[in-house]
Scaffold this active site. Structure first.
Site, PDB file in Angstrom:
ATOM      1  CG  ASP A  73       6.028 -71.988  29.626  1.00 43.82           C
ATOM      2  OD1 ASP A  73       6.858 -72.742  29.087  1.00 43.82           O
ATOM      3  OD2 ASP A  73       5.659 -72.124  30.812  1.00 43.82           O
ATOM      4  CB  ALA A 189      -1.241 -69.285  33.400  1.00 40.54           C
TER       5      ALA A 189
END
EC number: 2.7.1.23
Length: 293
Positions: A73, A189
């Site tokens: 990612d 996140a």
């Protein structure tokens, strides 16, 4: 069915020779399919003897139908920022651990990737944030983020003191380890680790999450993504701060500096296999309970 892709740009995790084998595997697969392949110049450094056309990142975004990103990612975040103005769709080959964005496994090239190249895929769009710094009567664009923009202390473990405004209206003043302003993409996140909520990726919203606030009444706040967030470093702040976009090296902040955060024009296009299910990914990555019965 969407239009098949014909010209493919290949981008790999930078400065990581361990992914050379995976990149070669993807490149061989694309060439075997009769597709035109271009490779990012920095990625080409991993293949001293390659015979593909190496182009700049900007040129890749202008000439290719699709950019395939091999890495995790973090790599896809980097590529999304650098190609934000091109409008090129991004496809992630997952080599990292989490995989909220990159979700095609290397062993699924013959199934998932083949189908996607032929036009069988799901597409979604994600917006980005822009950060601007006002310092000593000067204004600077300092970065773009797909996940989050974070204001925090540099190097030492100490509180930072600042004021927050939304659309010119005073929200609060606080002392904390910092503030995360996250998109729906970034809500899984740093913002999640700081105690923020998970936002549906289709929401036009952003979330403000304090990092270890001194006052427990400072709770996460979800606001319209078209809002202007302003963070002003307090005159009482004694420790230098910094602002970081997607965890990249930060820009130094001092007393009186103002950070402006707002939605950036344009969107990032991500494509996924037709069976892509964001909630299934959340269950798997966050170890949520399965359906009973």
């Amino acid at each position: 069915m969407a239009k098949p892709f014909k010209i493919i740009g290949l981008i790999g995790k930078q400065k990581d020779p361990r992914i050379a084998e995976s990149l070669q595997q993807v490149a061989d697969f694309l060439v075997a399919k009769g597709l035109t392949l271009m490779i990012d110049q920095e990625t080409a450094a991993l293949f001293p003897s390659h015979h593909w056309e190496a182009v700049t990142r900007h040129e890749l975004g202008q000439r290719c139908d699709l950019a395939i990103v091999v890495g995790g990612d973090g790599t896809l975040l980097h590529v999304a920022r650098s190609l934000a103005d091109s409008g090129i769709p991004l496809l992630g080959i997952k080599l990292g651990r989490l995989g909220f964005l990159a979700d095609v496994l290397p062993e699924a090239l013959g199934t998932d990737l083949a189908a996607m190249l032929a036009g069988h895929y799901r597409e979604e769009e994600r917006f980005l944030l822009q950060a601007e710094l006002e310092q000593e009567s000067q204004s600077y664009l300092i970065g773009t983020a797909l996940n989050d923009i974070t204001t925090h202390i540099r190097e030492v473990v100490r509180l930072i003191e600042f004021e927050t405004y939304i659309n010119g209206r005073f929200l609060n003043s606080q002392r904390s380890d910092g503030l995360v302003v996250a998109t729906p993409t970034g809500s899984t996140a740093y913002a999640l680790s700081a105690g923020g909520p998970i936002l549906d990726v289709n929401l036009n919203a952003m979330v403000l999450v304090s990092i270890c606030p001194h006052a427990l009444s400072n709770r996460p706040l979800v606001i319209d993504a078209d809002s202007l967030v302003e963070i002003v470093i307090s005159e009482y702040n004694t420790t230098p701060g910094q602002v970081s976009c997607d965890g990249q090296p930060g820009i130094a902040l001092k007393v009186g500096d103002k950070v402006k955060i707002y939605k950036r024009p344009g969107r990032v296009r991500l494509i996924h296999p037709t069976a892509h299910d964001h909630y299934s990914i959340l269950r798997a990555k966050l170890h949520w309970g399965r359906k009973l019965g």
